[in-house]
Design a protein around this motif. Structure first.
Motif, short mmCIF file in Angstrom:
data_model
loop_
_atom_site.label_atom_id
_atom_site.label_comp_id
_atom_site.label_asym_id
_atom_site.label_seq_id
_atom_site.Cartn_x
_atom_site.Cartn_y
_atom_site.Cartn_z
N VAL A 1 -3.36 -4.69 8.43
CA VAL A 1 -3.84 -5.86 7.70
C VAL A 1 -3.06 -7.07 8.20
N ILE B 1 9.19 -1.91 4.77
CA ILE B 1 8.57 -0.66 5.23
C ILE B 1 7.14 -0.98 5.64
N THR B 2 6.81 -0.71 6.89
CA THR B 2 5.45 -0.98 7.38
C THR B 2 5.13 -0.06 8.55
N THR C 1 1.74 -5.84 9.38
CA THR C 1 1.14 -6.31 8.13
C THR C 1 1.63 -7.74 7.83
N LEU D 1 -4.27 6.49 -4.55
CA LEU D 1 -4.68 5.56 -3.47
C LEU D 1 -5.47 6.31 -2.40
N LYS D 2 -4.99 7.50 -2.03
CA LYS D 2 -5.71 8.26 -1.00
C LYS D 2 -7.13 8.56 -1.47
N ALA E 1 -3.15 6.28 5.55
CA ALA E 1 -1.85 6.73 6.05
C ALA E 1 -1.50 8.10 5.46
N GLY F 1 0.81 -1.22 0.00
CA GLY F 1 0.00 0.00 0.00
C GLY F 1 0.84 1.27 0.00
#
Ligand code: AGP
Length: 608
Positions: A605, A346-347, A352, A484-485, A400, A301
């Motif tokens: 998630v 990266i999370t 996730t 995406l946003k 995010a 994402g």
């Protein structure tokens, strides 16, 4: 996914459970429930829908008691319904269970338990835990839960109560997060720290394979196999009010406005008094950094979009080739990783499931894994070889925002570090980049002044169904993120595309008035972006541009322009994304959407 909270102490449990669940609602919100024990008897209230539906039911008659568990659900097995809402019970109704995760062998277990005479009342995998506890109970709840979980394959964070031993809660975890809040004469358990902060700042973070027996006076922690565990208490230093809205209409807007601080805090302490980048967390000696032949970024994402920025800066500054994969692909790809590969996971959440599986796969193949995450004590921090924290503070909005810019700040630091250690950046260039980095918080403060203008522009697009977001170079990941946003919070279809790829397909989508958002900040590909804008205009597309202050020319091509201050090209990702976050926010608000809790989504998630 799913939020869990449990309370045992002297106070009325129900309001405490509801307060905890409210701070966990970002983890899922399709149904919710509580089980509260009073004089050894359980009262269970469950409702389909958001917590407000459960609160309404409780307002009409709230169970009272000093021990209880609560759950807010994001469905995996079984549709959202009251019957599938947690807590779940065994056949006798004496056991109450909440669970986050997926029991992979639940079909087999259910068949077996049904053959043994158990009757199921829901479609969930969770209910098998309740029946297994019933089956194994011989007088000791802790042993019954441990034996039950011994039969379970998959992931779980679970809390179990029983009318037979109502003075204790049993909590256990494997691959789903769970923390214990240590109070005075009371203890809590939850999926995440904000749920317990009003009661305590002393936290025990449970590790995989652990089980805890929690009474109001103490906590005994051990492995599910029976080995006692001694865990240091984590003292939480951030403020509970950081997790509140602080006067903003929504968490998302508050978090957009917190971005200057998120960047500032992430950069703080990373550049030493001598000007050198300090990244001891990388846990690699200079010779190991020099021996690296590749970086592999794994994320999902928005974090993946931060990875796309990372690819460009690491390649530009450190001259290391960077591969990039969404974690759900990486984990099953049999990727080419060796001891000379630095894998960067990266999370934001650190929880996730796909990214964690990617971390394990990379380590299995011999790679060194560095995590970039925002959550102290999250699973990724325990599994990776090193961690760079983003220090953005808790992010509650499902979309995010501040963690994205903080992730980008962290990848800038990582790229600079790799460049310097490998000797690929001369001192003057490094000094200049660092000075520009430190200006980013102030630049973002300036960009936030565009809020009103962005809102006015957004008003022109409230009824749109489709949109395209285009960019090249650093503008490309920002176009992806803008799309995406918009889609996740406003439900307007938004395609993020490399601007040069437009003519290979998406150009067919453009007709009279289609909104086309173009990231057109100054760069070495600026002229190419202008050509793409011309192609859009020739097909009657309606262009909204993000451009660099002083670029008067762009106003001749675009219907609306959001001007952001000039930065060096590689740092332009951060200022450019802010108007797009605001654009998505205002459009979603005008369309009456719940921006903090968009439909079908959850903040972490934690399932595949
Ligand atoms: C972002 O707005 C999304 N809600 C989502 O794409 C998110 O970035 C993704 O699920 C990854 O989460 P993580 O950073 O916690 O791993």
């Amino acid at each position: 996914m799913c939020g869990i909270v449990g309370y045992i102490g002297e106070a009325d449990a129900t309001p405490i459970l509801m307060e905890g669940l409210r701070s966990l609602e970002y983890r899922g919100y399709d149904s919710a429930g509580v089980a509260v024990f009073n004089n050894g008897a359980a009262a269970v209230v469950r409702r389909k829908g958001k917590l407000s539906a459960l609160q309404e039911a409780l307002d009409a008659g709230s169970p009272r008691g000093r021990v209880g568990i609560g759950h807010t659900r994001w469905a995996t097995h079984g549709k959202p319904s009251e019957a599938n809402a947690h807590p779940h019970s065994d056949c006798t109704g004496r056991v109450a269970v909440v669970h986050n995760g997926i029991i992979e062998n639940f079909h087999e277990l259910r068949e077996q338990l049904t053959a043994e005479g158990h009757t199921f009342t829901s479609e969930t995998d969770t209910e098998t835990i309740a029946h297994l506890v019933e089956k194994h109970f011989t007088g000791d709840l802790l042993e019954a839960v441990a034996a039950a979980l011994g039969e379970v394959e998959g992931s779980f964070a679970t809390v179990v109560l029983s009318e037979d031993q109502p003075d204790r809660m049993i909590a256990a975890r494997k691959d789903s997060p769970l923390i214990i809040g240590l109070g005075r004469g009371e203890n809590l358990v939850a999926s995440d720290i904000p749920a317990v902060l009003k009661h305590t700042r002393d936290i025990l973070v449970m590790e995989n394979g652990e089980i805890a027996e929690i009474t109001k006076d103490g906590v005994a922690l051990r492995t599910i196999d029976g080995v006692p565990v001694d865990r240091d208490v984590l003292k939480v230093t951030w403020d509970a009010s950081a997790a509140e809205k602080a006067g903003y209409e929504d968490f998302m807007l508050k978090e957009i406005y917190e971005q200057p601080d998120a960047i500032r805090e992430t950069l703080r302490g990373r550049i030493g008094a001598d000007g050198a980048v300090e990244l001891d967390e990388l846990a690699l000696a200079t010779e190991q950094v020099r021996a690296l032949n590749r970086v592999y970024i794994v994320a999902c994402g928005t974090s993946y979009h931060a990875g796309l920025v990372g690819k460009q800066v690491i390649e530009a500054w450190a001259r290391l080739p960077v591969d990039l994969d969404v974690a759900s692909e990486f984990r099953y790809r049999n990727p080419i990783i060796d001891e000379e590969t630095l894998v960067v996971a990266i999370t934001q959440s650190g929880e996730t499931a796909d990214t964690l599986a990617g971390v394990r796969e990379a380590q299995h193949l011999g790679g060194k894994v560095m995590a970039i995450t925002n959550v102290v004590g999250s699973s990724v921090t325990r599994e990776a070889d090193g961690v760079i924290y983003t220090h953005a503070g808790p992010e509650i909005g499902v979309a995010a925002t501040k963690t994205f810019v903080a992730q980008i700040a962290a990848v800038y630091i990582l790229a600079l570090y790799l460049a310097e250690e490998r000797g690929f950046m001369d001192a003057a260039d490094a000094r200049a980049v660092k000075a520009q980095l430190m200006e980013l918080p102030a630049i973002v403060e300036e960009v936030l002044n565009l809020d009103e203008q962005v809102k006015e522009v957004a008003a022109n697009y409230v009824d749109e169904k489709d949109s395209l977001f285009l960019g090249r170079g650093m503008g490309m990941p920002i176009a992806f993120e803008g799309a995406l946003k918009l889609k996740e919070i406003s439900y307007i279809h938004a395609e993020g595309y490399a601007a040069g790829e437009m003519k290979h397909g998406p150009i067919a989508l453009i007709d009279d008035g289609t909104p086309i958002v173009v990231v057109a900040t100054k760069s070495h590909v600026y002229d190419k972006v202008i050509s793409n804008i011309q192609e859009v205009i020739a097909r009657d597309g309606d262009v909204v541009a993000v451009a660099t202050e002083g670029d008067a020319d762009i106003a001749r091509h675009a219907r609306f322009v959001f001007y952001v201050p000039e930065t060096s090209e590689l740092l332009s990702a951060i200022p450019a994304v802010v108007p797009l976050q605001l654009f998505a926010y205002h459009l979603a608000k005008m369309r009456g959407c719940n921006v903090d809790q968009p439909r079908n989504l959850a903040k972490s998630v934690t399932v595949e």
